[in-house]
Write an enzyme that holds these catalytic residues in place. Structure first.
Site, PDB file in Angstrom:
ATOM      1  N   HIS A   1     -40.421 -84.196 -18.353  1.00  0.00           N
ATOM      2  CA  HIS A   1     -39.773 -83.638 -19.362  1.00  0.00           C
ATOM      3  C   HIS A   1     -38.418 -83.092 -19.032  1.00  0.00           C
ATOM      4  O   HIS A   1     -38.460 -81.770 -18.281  1.00  0.00           O
ATOM      5  CB  HIS A   1     -40.701 -82.368 -19.930  1.00  0.00           C
ATOM      6  CG  HIS A   1     -40.193 -81.557 -20.678  1.00  0.00           C
ATOM      7  ND1 HIS A   1     -39.339 -81.770 -21.758  1.00  0.00           N
ATOM      8  CD2 HIS A   1     -40.232 -80.034 -20.830  1.00  0.00           C
ATOM      9  CE1 HIS A   1     -38.771 -80.911 -22.827  1.00  0.00           C
ATOM     10  NE2 HIS A   1     -39.556 -79.621 -21.972  1.00  0.00           N
TER      11      HIS A   1
ATOM     12  N   CYS B   1     -41.525 -77.909 -28.983  1.00  0.00           N
ATOM     13  CA  CYS B   1     -41.557 -76.427 -28.811  1.00  0.00           C
ATOM     14  C   CYS B   1     -40.294 -76.082 -27.797  1.00  0.00           C
ATOM     15  O   CYS B   1     -40.140 -76.815 -26.793  1.00  0.00           O
ATOM     16  CB  CYS B   1     -42.798 -75.836 -28.209  1.00  0.00           C
ATOM     17  SG  CYS B   1     -43.223 -76.464 -26.820  1.00  0.00           S
TER      18      CYS B   1
ATOM     19  N   CYS C   1     -35.484 -76.774 -24.911  1.00  0.00           N
ATOM     20  CA  CYS C   1     -36.444 -77.948 -24.879  1.00  0.00           C
ATOM     21  C   CYS C   1     -36.147 -78.633 -26.363  1.00  0.00           C
ATOM     22  O   CYS C   1     -36.427 -79.937 -26.572  1.00  0.00           O
ATOM     23  CB  CYS C   1     -37.778 -77.813 -24.781  1.00  0.00           C
ATOM     24  SG  CYS C   1     -38.001 -76.914 -23.278  1.00  0.00           S
TER      25      CYS C   1
END
Lengths: 289, 432, 453
Positions: B389, B419, B92
């Site tokens: 996301h 994160c 990510c």
């Protein structure tokens, strides 16, 4: 070149090609038929993202909101076929060869637009090997703005045009001046995959067995797939408003490896797919506007 | 002689609206979406036919055929085909890490302009073949004689034909990201209501930002989608608090506390792509392009979530103090904070540990707690809980929005923390 | 040739049975219009350039056409000459005419030549400004030329057009060159029966044009706006393509294809004028051309027009435009020296249209604004002009009921609808730096519609 047929038949549903092909084998041509008499029209046609994505995948276009310039052909192809099969038509469909295709668009059609698709035919012309007929597909918005026009030229070998018919005067497209060609390995299932997205289930494209029945050594690529795949290589370089001329030369046997060449030509492009010894399968010319 | 360093300017960004997986972009590939995002950026900044220094982007869920994903996308865009590109992958953190990489090249004078970003599709996720089948197929490819071929095929078992879908779990723990987070949330006693409030704020802030036209020059519609379809403008605390928990219902998390993490305070699987344009000040000035902000510094940390007792998504908490120290700043020296909302609990847990004297001393090696932040400066234009996301795209989304927010307020400093899987966290300081 | 918004009737009468049928029934037979193509000459055949009276401009007119590659003739050629004696254009310098009797010279020059006009040929009469006439008779004569040209336009066949250019005292050949070229070329294919006045370029105009001028086009994502963006880009401009965010994907593609930039902006928002001014100032060092094209329709009969339909149309089509103009003119650096405004009006704003009372009001308002701005702008070396399209084949006009649409298509001297590019070319002519002497004009792109004045 454009014609307007006096009689327009509005189709309630898209023609099913799997049903038209068997009829094409049995239907009898009527040499005196005037193919320009009738046009078929389909309204309220919408392209959804799934269908476009499947087409883009097979032909190598990225998925955008614009329809690739070759896409509308598959919208009009069914109606063109129906015109040749269900209406009086001077030639037998089996044996008709798609020799040229012209595409003109004033702008790209867009995903989700409501479209009207219309198929008609131009008067038969005489040709040194027989007779040719143009099947015209026009795609416009539901609002009536004509945007895309495709002219598919079919050759009926050995057939004769009516007395007084104009002669077909098209000349061969020159090959592009190109450097290093790209190599394409054309998978054997290409015909089935393109049939899946286009609905063109002509047996000569589907399998070796079905192609042999019709006199081919192996299945051959759909000409419009080869043309689309070739234009897809130009991608972002394709102009918004354009005219494309495509010439279909030697059939491309599926499972073979061919060369692709593309080169700038003035404001436009020329591309070609060629086999061993440089024998062309498909040659295109793209012009802006 | 080392060249003088210069700071990389953030010129602007572009993304396509994010879509919940399996919906609007179900048929779009990662490459299609990245192409669309870059093309929108090119249109906004007039980069048609331009050779940009480089394009760095990536995808977390990647097909084997996409080995040159970014370069292939660039070739489909209106950028000059002579624009080099490469793929980056740091889960990510991909989008932000890609931006840091190109910013460093700009700082060193190796390139003058670059595009960084990411794209991901949970709809078009790769499905791998069974490992046994893969070996058979590889051996078959290497086999020369019919006997060798036959031998290879004979090893095939029916079970080999079941495809292996991508796993959303950490290879070393077998736990999904949500389960990992649930453990941390339970350890830190993050209340359910605080999580729901954070999710609500995300939806409200994003709605307000859309309504005031904030995204007019950050988002270009794609496939008919004009706004992120995960956004719930009418969401309420009542609705959010009525949802059933989905993580932390068993195992260690359940031993510690009641489950708190729901679909409402966790990000959904999402499809999308985002890119950001970085350049030297001179390059931007020559083209009269705006400089929204500068990427000042970045720090990536990793934690030992396998044996070390750290939370999988807590690496950002470790990276930030190192970044602060290097830049002589305190946690309170920022005008904006962008902490990626993988889960509402992630953000709250990070803020919680920074204000925890014991955690800061023992785990972060600090003399004292970093303290609290002004929550009104946190994720002010919404974040991942509302936008969704698409893993690799998130970093570029956050970086471009942050730069614009700073530019809008006429200057300031922002802290970004994202994160990532594998116990990693990418953080950065942006100044305008 | 690309497929363009053609109509089926026009195609039908192009076929043999169609030609026969339409001539039997006395139906109109629209011609295919000559349109400009890159690399094509202004005229594709010889031009007859005649002077009447003193004809002070005749020599300059002949030089201009010769420089554009045209074969210029002093007198009518033999029928057997090249092109079968056909004329691509008849250009008459009537600026020197003062007495009624002298009008006979115009008749005598045009009558034998008119029947030799080639398909899509051009009759262009160059006249003097009526308000500058020294005598009553001279004013009458110069005004009379308008009647002459407008009637000739109605009689011209096969796509030929007739237009009148008035040249004010003090205007040099450089001032009217772009206008004469435009009216002779295929770019003015759908401009017919129009009168345009050209004056001297304002003294405040910049001596030199920027190498790559910057043009702003609102509503650029599709239709006429996209065509304008393309035409201006072909002319070498960097086009800032403006449209609402919801049109973003189409806008990005237009911008990428014309090599311009996309700007998402809702022109009706309170912040839009300042945002646009700031964008132009910081990103482009000021705009050279502003094309106000964004527009909407909310058609209803007057009795059914509620406040919402009224407000939304006036807001988008007029109020937003005025606010933007104010902001651009007030913001230092938002406009480059010698900027040119081109505002899209509509035939509805001139002639009125049933069911379009809100739209017509807004588009008439645009004309009022342009006329009021022109003298103010002239002092700053800038210009403002309006383009009023008639029936243009677009998605917007196609929404009309069939009968209205057919009526609109046929009810003009060219007996067909125009194309977006016809409007775009007209805009490009007004945006041309050489057209600085054209100010405060309202140019209809309507094929000389039967509607309106």
């Amino acid at each position: 070149m454009s014609t307007v047929a006096p009689f327009v038949r509005v189709l309630d549903a898209p023609p099913v090609l799997a049903r038209l092909y068997p009829r094409a084998v049995t239907s009898r041509p009527d040499p005196s038929a005037d193919p320009t008499r009738t046009a078929l029209e389909q309204r309220g046609v919408r392209v959804d993202a799934d269908r476009l994505a499947a087409y883009d995948r097979v032909c190598g276009f990225p998925l955008r909101d614009d329809l690739p310039p070759t896409f509308p052909h598959i919208l009009g192809f069914g109606a063109q076929m129906a015109l040749m099969v269900t209406e009086p038509f001077p030639f037998r469909l089996v044996g008709l060869v798609h020799v040229r295709q012209r595409i003109e668009q004033s702008r790209p059609l867009r995903l989700g637009e409501e479209l009207t698709v219309r198929a008609s035919a131009a008067p038969v012309r005489s040709h040194r090997s027989g007779a040719v007929v143009d099947l015209v597909a026009e795609v416009g918005t539901g609002d009536g703005e004509p945007v895309w026009r495709g002219v598919s030229t079919y050759l009926a070998r050995g057939a004769s045009a009516p007395a007084g018919a104009v002669a077909d005067d098209a000349v061969d497209l020159p090959m592009p001046d190109a450097g290093q060609p790209a190599l394409w390995r054309v998978p054997a299932d290409t015909g089935r995959r393109y049939a899946g997205v286009s609905g063109d289930v002509n047996p000569i494209h589907l399998s070796t067995a079905s192609a042999r029945l019709l006199g081919f050594k192996r299945a051959i690529a759909h000409g419009m797939w080869t043309a689309a795949r070739s234009l897809a290589t130009l991608d972002a370089r394709l102009p918004q408003a354009l005219t494309v001329d495509v010439q279909f030369a030697k059939p491309l046997l599926l499972g073979s490896t061919v060369q692709h060449v593309a080169a700038r030509d003035g404001d436009g492009w020329r591309t070609a797919v060629r086999g061993r010894g440089g024998i062309p399968h498909v040659v295109t010319r793209v012009l802006p506007g | 002689m080392a060249p003088a360093l210069r700071r990389a300017a953030i010129v602007g960004g572009n993304r396509i609206p994010f879509a919940r997986s399996g919906k609007r972009y179900a048929q779009a590939s990662t490459q299609d979406m990245l192409t669309a995002a870059i093309d929108g950026l090119v249109a906004r900044y007039g980069l048609q036919g331009e050779r940009v220094g480089e394009v760095a982007a990536g995808a977390v869920l990647k097909h084997s055929r996409d080995l040159n994903l970014t370069r292939e996308a660039v070739l489909s865009t209106a950028l000059a085909p002579t624009t080099p590109a490469y793929d980056v992958q740091q889960a990510c953190g991909t989008g932000l890490e890609a931006a840091v990489l190109v910013a460093n090249k700009i700082a060193l004078g190796q390139v003058d302009s670059a595009i960084a970003g990411g794209t991901d599709s949970a709809s078009d996720a790769p499905i791998a073949v069974d490992e046994g089948l893969r070996r058979v197929l590889l051996d078959l490819g290497h086999a020369r004689t019919p006997q060798q071929k036959l031998k290879a095929i004979s090893r095939l078992r029916p079970g080999n034909l079941v495809p292996a879908p991508p796993r959303n779990s950490e290879p070393r723990t077998g736990l999904s990201m949500g389960e990992h987070m649930a453990i941390t949330a339970a350890e830190r006693r993050i209340p359910r209501q605080a999580q729901d409030e954070l999710a609500l704020a995300s939806h409200r802030n994003l709605t307000a930002a859309y309504d005031r036209g904030f995204f007019d020059d950050l988002v270009t519609p794609y496939l008919g989608l004009k706004r992120d379809d995960n956004l719930r403008p009418d969401s309420t605390l009542e609705k959010l608090s009525s949802l059933q928990p989905v993580f932390g219902r068993s195992g260690r998390a359940a031993d510690l506390a009641e489950p708190t993490m729901t679909a409402g305070n966790s990000t959904p699987l999402t499809d999308g792509a985002a890119v950001v344009l970085l350049a030297s000040d001179e390059w931007a000035e020559q083209r009269r392009l705006p400089v929204l902000a500068h990427l000042v510094d970045a720090e990536t940390a990793a934690v030992d979530y396998v044996h070390g007792g750290d939370g999988l998504l807590m690496a950002g908490a470790h990276a930030v103090p190192r970044l602060l120290e290097r830049n002589g700043l305190t946690l309170q020296d920022f005008d904006l904070y962008e902490i990626h909302e993988a889960f509402a609990a992630t953000v709250l847990a990070v803020l919680d540990v920074w204000n925890d004297e014991e955690y800061c001393r023992e785990r972060l090696g600090l003399p004292a707690a970093l303290g609290t932040i002004d929550r009104s400066k946190l994720n002010v234009a919404g974040s991942s809980l509302a936008t969704g996301h698409p893993f690799a795209a998130t970093g570029a989304r956050i970086l471009a929005s942050t730069a614009k927010l700073l530019s809008e307020r006429g200057g300031g400093r922002a802290l970004i923390s994202i994160c990532a899987a594998g116990g990693q966290g990418v953080t950065a300081i942006v100044e305008a | 040739m690309p497929t363009q918004p053609t109509d089926r009737y026009a195609q039908f009468v192009g076929t043999a049975p169609g030609t026969w049928l339409s001539s039997q029934l006395g139906l109109p037979r629209p011609a295919e219009l000559r349109r400009a193509q890159p690399g094509k000459r202004v005229l594709d055949g010889p031009a007859l350039v005649v002077g009447t009276g003193l004809a002070p401009l005749r020599a300059d007119l002949a030089d201009l056409l010769r420089a554009a590659g045209t074969d210029v003739l002093d007198e009518l050629p033999e029928e057997a000459a090249d092109h079968g004696g056909r004329l691509a254009a008849i250009v008459v310098d009537a600026t020197g005419l003062r007495e009624v009797a002298e009008l006979e010279q115009v008749r005598a020059a045009v009558v034998p030549a008119f029947r030799r006009l080639a398909p899509s040929g051009r009759l262009l009469v160059v006249a003097a400004a009526v308000d500058e006439a020294a005598t009553v008779a001279a004013a009458a004569v110069q005004q009379g030329l308008e009647g002459f040209v407008r009637s000739a336009a109605k009689e011209a066949r096969a796509g030929a057009t007739a237009n009148l250019v008035r040249v004010r005292a003090g205007a040099s050949a450089a001032d009217w060159a772009s206008t004469v070229e435009f009216f002779c070329s295929g770019r003015s294919a759908y401009v017919d029966g129009q009168v345009v006045t050209v004056g001297p370029a304002p003294a405040a105009a910049p001596a030199q044009e920027r190498e790559r001028p910057v043009a702003v086009v609102t509503g650029a994502a599709q239709g006429i706006g996209a065509a304008i963006a393309e035409a201006l880009a072909r002319g070498g401009a960097h086009v800032v393509c403006v449209d609402i965010a919801a049109q973003g994907e189409a806008l990005a593609q237009v911008a990428n294809r014309v090599g311009g930039t996309a700007l998402h902006l809702d022109i009706t928002s309170a912040s839009a004028p300042a945002a646009l001014a700031e964008h132009l100032r910081t990103r482009h060092g000021g705009a050279d051309v502003i094309v106000h094209n964004a527009g909407i329709t909310r058609d209803k009969l007057l009795v059914n027009t509620d406040a919402d339909r009224w407000a939304s149309v006036l807001e988008v089509n007029l109020a937003a435009e005025l606010r933007i103009d104010d902001a651009l003119l007030e913001t230092e650096g938002a406009l480059h020296a010698g900027a040119r405004f081109v505002c899209l009006s509509s035939l509805s704003g001139i002639a009125g249209n049933r069911g379009q009372v809100n739209y017509s009001t807004s588009k008439a308002g645009v004309i009022g604004a342009v006329r009021a701005m022109a003298p103010l702008l002239a002092k700053r070396g800038m210009t403002a002009n309006a383009v009023a399209p008639g029936f243009i084949e677009t998605a917007m006009t196609a929404r009309m009921p069939v009968a209205t649409r057919e009526m609109g298509r046929r009810a003009n001297s060219l007996q067909q609808g125009g194309r977006p590019e016809d409007v775009a070319e007209t805009v490009a002519w007004l945006a041309d730096p050489r057209s600085r002497g054209v100010n405060g004009q309202v140019v209809r792109v309507c094929g000389q519609s039967l509607l309106g004045a």
